[in-house]
Motif scaffolding. Structure first.
Motif, PDB file in Angstrom:
ATOM      1  N   TYR A 118      22.810 -22.166 140.287  1.00 22.77           N
ATOM      2  CA  TYR A 118      23.341 -21.378 141.407  1.00 22.77           C
ATOM      3  C   TYR A 118      23.748 -22.284 142.570  1.00 22.77           C
ATOM      4  N   ASN A 152      26.953 -23.869 141.755  1.00 24.12           N
ATOM      5  CA  ASN A 152      28.024 -22.890 141.966  1.00 24.12           C
ATOM      6  C   ASN A 152      28.370 -22.776 143.446  1.00 24.12           C
ATOM      7  N   SER A 153      27.341 -22.731 144.283  1.00 31.21           N
ATOM      8  CA  SER A 153      27.581 -22.610 145.717  1.00 31.21           C
ATOM      9  C   SER A 153      28.443 -23.760 146.218  1.00 31.21           C
ATOM     10  N   GLU A 178      24.891 -16.012 135.991  1.00 32.56           N
ATOM     11  CA  GLU A 178      24.639 -17.417 136.296  1.00 32.56           C
ATOM     12  C   GLU A 178      25.874 -18.294 136.372  1.00 32.56           C
ATOM     13  N   GLN A 230      27.856 -17.053 140.014  1.00 33.11           N
ATOM     14  CA  GLN A 230      27.251 -16.607 141.269  1.00 33.11           C
ATOM     15  C   GLN A 230      26.675 -17.741 142.106  1.00 33.11           C
ATOM     16  N   VAL A 269      24.189 -19.218 145.277  1.00 33.12           N
ATOM     17  CA  VAL A 269      22.742 -19.149 145.404  1.00 33.12           C
ATOM     18  C   VAL A 269      22.260 -17.929 146.201  1.00 33.12           C
ATOM     19  N   GLY A 314      22.166 -15.491 143.604  1.00 30.04           N
ATOM     20  CA  GLY A 314      21.250 -15.942 142.562  1.00 30.04           C
ATOM     21  C   GLY A 314      19.792 -15.773 142.943  1.00 30.04           C
TER      22      GLY A 314
END
Lengths: 281, 308
Positions: A75, A78-79, A226, A229, A231, A234
């Protein structure tokens, strides 16, 4: 200076102030300190009801190790992959729009400027259904790209407000002088205006980084699961997984909050310059 | 004369008129696609009954103003949400005087004050999701710090977020924490750029304390107050994250606001009522437009003043 400088008051008042500062600060941050304390406790402390006493042992490595062993690193990655492209995109677009609106006089200039500002203030919900549909239609639902595109577009509103005001305050003579020399307009942008915009670019980047990192609404509207997305979204699945395990949920929250906090402490000057633009004349 | 030369001349002659538009195009296109058009689309969707499946034209049913009629006359949840929005608006404004108060407290030059200022600003930097979690635990009836404190003073434990009469206030209090930090930083910057002569002159005239603050300092802080007012009003009407994390609108829908209710109607287990949701969004938008209009009008006055 207001209020009166403390050095000019009595010795007792000075000492009182020095004592008051840390006390008030601890009270102000108490909710956060509580979470930090929770995050280093062993789970046995919660079972025996030792919430506020001294931890029976320090389990920092174990608790945070659990967080990093979960889906949290995914996460967080991803962020970053959402936040960084957004910062670059929104700052690049707004350098251009800000230049156009801050340097040139033309019909509709103020109208376009006000449209950007108004758009930046609208409630997200008025955009939600159409933007979600659009993202589904172009096949970008549940992708980081879909989220990035929307964020860039939306942040352009705020960034344009910021950049335009900054450019407007630059000395116009510089641009006039370049024109007299016969330099092309785009070269004026690139070689004259852009170098002067460095502080604005720094301030805006830090600010947008924090805004986007902390976004939750669009994360849950445009992504799930997952692989895309960030954090903020998440952490809710993380908490569902470790329900009622307060030591882990606390450690997870702290990890999730850390990057913008670091950003703030490292780039404090720029951050505050960005935030307070327009609050002084 | 060949054509490229003519073209180049035409561009050269009109360079100053064309350049701004070239620079505006990418930003304008993105903004139009993702912000401007969706607003109009939402207005249109609000006139339909539509579950979001298939396209609006083929699967939506045009029902005119029926969504609005139902919202305004027969929907109790809408009333509660609207009422809660009003509470948010009013109580959230407390962050402005609170921020001013902390700014005045911290506007000194003692050792380490910079670090203190940063630490006070801390709550604004962390995401509302984390603020929400922190405060949910803070209020926890069993082991929350809040009940620890009121128990210490001799009160019975309160389940703030589980009580329909208290839940909204509990969430607003959590929201005040970062918002006060924001207003504080605005005022600290304002206090830093006070006119020294004016302040000292007033001091020589015997002004001090509250009177000095009210008559000499606050007028100079007006730009900071204006920005604080703008961001606080917008923030209060946008509140969503905290409610979603702390109470999920509950208990019994008592802490919903329009933005949350809209989301619930259009995108949750309660069904995909896109048309109905869009109608709620339109109403929220219209409320917001009143404030946005006022802000733009103020900015327009400023623009006119600075451009002569």
């Amino acid at each position: 200076m207001f209020p009166k400088p403390i050095e000019k008051s009595s010795r007792t008042w000075q000492l009182g102030y020095q004592a008051l500062l840390p006390t008030v600060m601890l009270l102000w941050l108490a909710p956060l300190l509580a979470v930090a304390l929770f995050s280093i406790r062993p789970d046995s402390d919660f079972l025996v009801g030792n919430y506020w006493g001294w931890p029976s042992s320090f389990e920092m490595t174990k608790n945070y190790g659990m967080v990093f062993g979960s889906a949290m690193p995914r996460y967080i990655m991803n962020s970053f992959l959402i936040t960084i492209p957004t910062v670059i995109g929104a700052v690049a677009l707004s350098c251009m729009t800000g230049f156009a609106l801050g340097v040139y006089k033309f019909r509709g200039n103020l109208l376009i400027f006000f449209m950007f500002i108004a758009g930046n203030f609208v409630p997200f919900q008025i955009l939600m259904v159409p933007v979600r549909d659009l993202t589904l239609d172009i096949g970008l639902y549940n992708t980081k790209t879909g989220l990035v595109l929307f964020h860039i577009a939306f942040q352009t509103g705020f960034c344009t407000l910021f950049m335009r005001n900054f450019i407007k305050a630059l000395p116009h003579e510089l641009i006039e002088a370049a024109r007299v020399e016969g330099i092309a307009e785009w070269r004026i942008f690139w070689f004259v205006v852009l170098p002067l915009m460095k502080p604005a670019i720094a301030a805006l980047s830090v600010l947008i980084f924090t805004f986007i990192w902390n976004d939750y609404f669009w994360a849950i509207v445009l992504t799930q699961g997952e692989n895309a997305q960030p954090v903020t979204a998440g952490i809710t699945s993380f908490n569902a997984q470790f329900r009622a395990m307060y030591h882990l949920m606390s450690a997870g929250s702290i990890v999730a909050a850390l990057p913008p906090v670091l950003m703030f402490f490292l780039m404090q000057k720029h951050f505050i310059a960005g935030l307070t633009l327009g609050s002084v004349k | 004369m060949n054509t490229t030369l003519v073209k180049q001349n035409w561009y050269k002659r009109n360079e100053i008129a064309i350049t701004p538009w070239l620079f505006l195009v990418p930003g304008l296109i993105m903004f139009a696609i993702y912000v401007v058009f969706p607003i109009f689309q939402s207005f249109r969707i609000s006139l339909f009954k539509w579950d979001g499946l298939g396209s609006l034209a083929t699967h939506g049913e045009y029902i005119g103003m029926a969504n609005y009629e139902k919202l305004l006359t027969r929907d109790r949840s809408f009333n509660i949400s609207l009422w809660n929005n009003l509470k948010w608006l009013v109580f959230y404004l407390a962050s402005i005087p609170a921020g001013l108060f902390i700014a005045l407290f911290l506007n000194q030059t003692v050792r380490g004050i910079r670090l203190y200022k940063s630490l006070f600003f801390f709550p604004f930097v962390i995401s509302q999701i984390v603020v929400g979690l922190v405060f949910t635990w803070f209020y926890d009836p069993q082991y929350g710090l809040f009940n620890g404190i009121i128990g210490f003073v001799g009160f019975k434990p309160l389940n703030v977020l589980g009580d329909p009469t208290l839940s909204t206030y509990g969430v607003i209090a959590a929201g005040l924490w970062p918002q006060t930090a924001y207003c504080m930083i605005l005022y600290l910057t304002g206090l830093n750029s006070l006119d020294l002569e004016q302040t000292e002159a007033a001091r020589l005239d015997g002004a001090k304390g509250i009177r000095m603050l009210w008559h000499v300092i606050l007028p100079q802080l007006r730009p900071a107050t204006f920005i604080a007012f703008v961001v606080t009003v917008i923030g209060s009407l946008r509140s969503f994250d905290l409610i979603s994390i702390m109470t999920n609108g509950g208990p019994f829908g008592s802490s919903r606001v329009l933005s949350f209710y809209m989301f619930e109607k259009s995108l949750s287990e309660y069904g995909f009522k896109m048309g109905y949701g869009a109608a709620i969004a339109v109403i929220l938008f219209l409320i917001m437009m009143v404030f946005i209009g006022y802000f733009l009008w103020r900015m327009y006055q400023d623009e006119k003043a600075t451009n002569g």
